[in-house]
Design a protein around this motif. Structure first.
Motif, PDB file in Angstrom:
ATOM      1  N   GLY A  72      -8.052  43.388 -18.122  1.00  0.00           N
ATOM      2  CA  GLY A  72      -6.952  43.375 -19.379  1.00  0.00           C
ATOM      3  C   GLY A  72      -7.188  44.364 -20.091  1.00  0.00           C
ATOM      4  N   ASP A  73      -8.452  44.988 -20.430  1.00  0.00           N
ATOM      5  CA  ASP A  73      -8.180  46.636 -20.659  1.00  0.00           C
ATOM      6  C   ASP A  73      -8.140  47.934 -20.562  1.00  0.00           C
ATOM      7  OD1 ASP A  73     -10.374  44.739 -23.028  1.00  0.00           O
ATOM      8  OD2 ASP A  73     -12.736  44.703 -20.789  1.00  0.00           O
ATOM      9  N   TYR A  74      -8.166  48.402 -21.731  1.00  0.00           N
ATOM     10  CA  TYR A  74      -7.354  49.623 -21.015  1.00  0.00           C
ATOM     11  C   TYR A  74      -7.936  50.594 -21.080  1.00  0.00           C
ATOM     12  CZ  TYR A  74      -3.830  47.257 -24.100  1.00  0.00           C
ATOM     13  OH  TYR A  74      -2.783  46.431 -24.901  1.00  0.00           O
ATOM     14  N   VAL A  75      -7.140  51.473 -19.594  1.00  0.00           N
ATOM     15  CA  VAL A  75      -8.134  52.553 -19.151  1.00  0.00           C
ATOM     16  C   VAL A  75      -7.641  54.018 -19.806  1.00  0.00           C
ATOM     17  CG1 VAL A  75      -8.645  53.988 -17.236  1.00  0.00           C
ATOM     18  CG2 VAL A  75      -7.947  51.746 -16.913  1.00  0.00           C
ATOM     19  N   LEU A  76      -8.156  54.507 -20.418  1.00  0.00           N
ATOM     20  CA  LEU A  76      -7.840  55.786 -21.166  1.00  0.00           C
ATOM     21  C   LEU A  76      -7.579  56.722 -20.490  1.00  0.00           C
ATOM     22  CD1 LEU A  76     -10.270  55.053 -23.988  1.00  0.00           C
ATOM     23  CD2 LEU A  76      -8.154  54.042 -23.999  1.00  0.00           C
ATOM     24  N   GLY A  77      -6.780  57.811 -21.029  1.00  0.00           N
ATOM     25  CA  GLY A  77      -6.107  58.954 -20.390  1.00  0.00           C
ATOM     26  C   GLY A  77      -7.046  60.159 -21.003  1.00  0.00           C
ATOM     27  N   GLU A  78      -6.731  61.569 -21.201  1.00  0.00           N
ATOM     28  CA  GLU A  78      -6.681  62.523 -22.273  1.00  0.00           C
ATOM     29  C   GLU A  78      -6.762  62.098 -23.442  1.00  0.00           C
ATOM     30  OE1 GLU A  78      -4.765  65.898 -20.792  1.00  0.00           O
ATOM     31  OE2 GLU A  78      -6.594  66.334 -18.944  1.00  0.00           O
ATOM     32  N   GLU A  89     -11.105  51.370 -22.614  1.00  0.00           N
ATOM     33  CA  GLU A  89     -11.458  50.556 -24.140  1.00  0.00           C
ATOM     34  C   GLU A  89     -11.073  48.932 -24.151  1.00  0.00           C
ATOM     35  OE1 GLU A  89      -7.841  49.552 -27.549  1.00  0.00           O
ATOM     36  OE2 GLU A  89      -7.129  51.868 -27.185  1.00  0.00           O
ATOM     37  N   TYR A  90     -12.443  48.943 -24.194  1.00  0.00           N
ATOM     38  CA  TYR A  90     -12.642  48.205 -24.464  1.00  0.00           C
ATOM     39  C   TYR A  90     -12.727  46.688 -26.084  1.00  0.00           C
ATOM     40  CZ  TYR A  90     -16.349  43.568 -23.957  1.00  0.00           C
ATOM     41  OH  TYR A  90     -16.987  42.595 -22.654  1.00  0.00           O
ATOM     42  N   THR A  91     -12.347  45.606 -25.414  1.00  0.00           N
ATOM     43  CA  THR A  91     -12.127  44.426 -26.157  1.00  0.00           C
ATOM     44  C   THR A  91     -13.077  43.509 -26.378  1.00  0.00           C
ATOM     45  OG1 THR A  91      -9.532  45.282 -26.658  1.00  0.00           O
ATOM     46  CG2 THR A  91     -10.477  43.507 -27.830  1.00  0.00           C
ATOM     47  N   ASN A  92     -14.664  42.962 -27.250  1.00  0.00           N
ATOM     48  CA  ASN A  92     -14.401  41.762 -26.681  1.00  0.00           C
ATOM     49  C   ASN A  92     -13.842  40.407 -27.124  1.00  0.00           C
ATOM     50  OD1 ASN A  92     -15.317  41.780 -29.523  1.00  0.00           O
ATOM     51  ND2 ASN A  92     -16.760  42.834 -29.690  1.00  0.00           N
ATOM     52  N   LYS A  93     -14.658  39.461 -27.265  1.00  0.00           N
ATOM     53  CA  LYS A  93     -14.317  38.029 -27.910  1.00  0.00           C
ATOM     54  C   LYS A  93     -13.558  37.796 -29.032  1.00  0.00           C
ATOM     55  CE  LYS A  93     -16.312  35.220 -23.767  1.00  0.00           C
ATOM     56  NZ  LYS A  93     -17.444  34.808 -23.521  1.00  0.00           N
ATOM     57  N   ALA A  94     -14.387  38.604 -30.129  1.00  0.00           N
ATOM     58  CA  ALA A  94     -13.747  39.034 -31.694  1.00  0.00           C
ATOM     59  C   ALA A  94     -12.849  39.484 -31.527  1.00  0.00           C
ATOM     60  CB  ALA A  94     -15.489  39.396 -32.250  1.00  0.00           C
ATOM     61  N   GLY A  95     -12.571  40.610 -30.673  1.00  0.00           N
ATOM     62  CA  GLY A  95     -11.265  41.036 -30.844  1.00  0.00           C
ATOM     63  C   GLY A  95     -11.669  42.662 -31.671  1.00  0.00           C
ATOM     64  N   GLU A  96     -12.778  43.196 -31.396  1.00  0.00           N
ATOM     65  CA  GLU A  96     -13.234  44.752 -31.975  1.00  0.00           C
ATOM     66  C   GLU A  96     -13.396  44.946 -30.821  1.00  0.00           C
ATOM     67  OE1 GLU A  96     -16.499  42.662 -34.850  1.00  0.00           O
ATOM     68  OE2 GLU A  96     -16.967  43.228 -32.250  1.00  0.00           O
ATOM     69  N   THR A  97     -12.985  46.875 -30.711  1.00  0.00           N
ATOM     70  CA  THR A  97     -12.962  47.018 -29.418  1.00  0.00           C
ATOM     71  C   THR A  97     -13.819  48.168 -29.605  1.00  0.00           C
ATOM     72  OG1 THR A  97     -11.081  49.074 -30.838  1.00  0.00           O
ATOM     73  CG2 THR A  97     -10.244  46.926 -30.160  1.00  0.00           C
ATOM     74  N   SER A  98     -13.710  49.398 -28.509  1.00  0.00           N
ATOM     75  CA  SER A  98     -15.153  50.023 -28.069  1.00  0.00           C
ATOM     76  C   SER A  98     -14.722  50.960 -27.148  1.00  0.00           C
ATOM     77  CB  SER A  98     -16.754  49.750 -28.569  1.00  0.00           C
ATOM     78  OG  SER A  98     -16.781  48.738 -27.034  1.00  0.00           O
ATOM     79  N   THR A  99     -15.605  51.913 -27.102  1.00  0.00           N
ATOM     80  CA  THR A  99     -15.281  52.412 -25.978  1.00  0.00           C
ATOM     81  C   THR A  99     -16.309  52.250 -24.612  1.00  0.00           C
ATOM     82  OG1 THR A  99     -14.023  54.489 -27.124  1.00  0.00           O
ATOM     83  CG2 THR A  99     -15.122  55.039 -24.593  1.00  0.00           C
ATOM     84  N   LYS A 100     -16.398  52.329 -23.691  1.00  0.00           N
ATOM     85  CA  LYS A 100     -16.577  51.153 -22.991  1.00  0.00           C
ATOM     86  C   LYS A 100     -16.589  52.503 -21.660  1.00  0.00           C
ATOM     87  CE  LYS A 100     -19.408  48.616 -24.637  1.00  0.00           C
ATOM     88  NZ  LYS A 100     -18.781  48.260 -25.989  1.00  0.00           N
ATOM     89  N   TYR A 101     -17.632  52.486 -20.078  1.00  0.00           N
ATOM     90  CA  TYR A 101     -17.622  53.476 -18.961  1.00  0.00           C
ATOM     91  C   TYR A 101     -17.874  52.850 -18.297  1.00  0.00           C
ATOM     92  CZ  TYR A 101     -17.303  56.965 -23.050  1.00  0.00           C
ATOM     93  OH  TYR A 101     -18.009  57.454 -24.061  1.00  0.00           O
TER      94      TYR A 101
END
Length: 278
Positions: free
Chosen positions: A157-163, A126-138
């Motif tokens: 500091g980006d969250y690693v996602l589980g199931e 779960e990636y968060t950019n400098k503007a605070g917008e979140t998106s899914t990255k791989y």
């Protein structure tokens, strides 16, 4: 004669582009799980084959080589409706870059939260950019850690996602173990499972930054056939020796095109200053 200048010029542009890609690869030789890039190009014969069969212009007329025609919409019934022609370069056409997704070697770190993927697939973040917008990255970079709240995160500091796209929260006071299927255990109980995502066609992935990839329209996910190694990290899939050899070859090809331009310039100078006098 001037066609040779254009050919050499496009050759220099292509080699410069290849050098840019090569130096970026070398700069990331020590970046975890970095996937090297390559550059493509089209030679004259392949461009020729495409141009003479191009039926995309109005009137279903193939395009002549070395010409670029402007279509006059107000002269539909006029056979001379293509009102302008300009020369095009017959040299090298710089193509698109591509990513080599082959696996890099793995190195042992001894840190339980350092993870390497053997096989195909990506960690989901779960990636968060400098503007605070979140998106899914791989990413293939499994250099993870635990934040102050106990969540499994990347070094940024980006969250690693589980199931099911859930964040993975751990107990900082308990030891962590991770098996080859990505199951995370603490105190003998399962606390989460890493979400490993794979894609049917990697052409629908685009690079984001150094180590992230993002899906574009048309991307389809599939079940990943991967094995997780805890205490290891995947290295970049780059051979420094090979890249250096390629860099030397690119430099020589660039110099050859440069000498060709110099030769043409000298020939034109003689044609103007000497032949013109006669």
């Amino acid at each position: 004669m001037l066609k040779g200048l254009y050919t050499a010029y496009t050759g220099m542009l292509n080699e410069q582009h290849r050098m840019d890609v090569m130096t970026n690869n070398l700069a990331n030789a020590n970046t975890n799980s970095f996937k090297k890039e390559g550059a493509t190009s089209q030679a004259f014969d392949s461009v020729l084959a495409y141009k003479i069969k191009d039926m995309s212009e109005p009137g279903n007329l193939p395009r002549n080589l070395s010409t670029s025609r402007t279509y006059d919409e107000n002269a539909v019934d006029n056979p001379e409706r293509f009102v302008s022609r300009t020369g095009m370069s017959l040299g090298v056409k710089t193509g698109e870059n591509y990513v080599d997704y082959s696996e890099g070697g793995i190195k042992e770190t001894g840190n339980t939260l350092d993870l390497a993927i053997s096989g195909k697939g990506f960690f989901t973040v779960e990636y968060t950019n400098k503007a605070g917008e979140t998106s899914t990255k791989y990413t293939r970079d499994g250099n993870f850690t635990m934040d102050t709240q106990g969540y499994l995160v990347t070094q940024d500091g980006d969250y690693v996602l589980g199931e099911r796209g859930r964040r993975i929260k751990l107990n900082p006071l308990e030891d962590v173990s991770i098996d080859s299927d990505g199951n995370i255990y603490q105190a003998g109980a399962s606390v989460g499972t890493l979400q490993i995502t794979d894609f049917e066609d990697y052409n629908y992935l685009e690079r984001y930054g150094e180590n992230f990839f993002q899906a574009v329209d048309g991307a389809r996910t599939i079940d990943a056939e991967a094995e997780i190694h805890s205490g290891y990290l995947e290295m970049a899939n780059i051979s420094i020796v090979t890249e250096m050899v390629n860099m030397i070859a690119i430099q020589r090809q660039y110099e050859a095109n440069q000498k060709l331009i110099t030769t043409y310039d000298s020939t034109l100078e003689n044609a103007v200053n000497q032949t013109g006098r006669v």
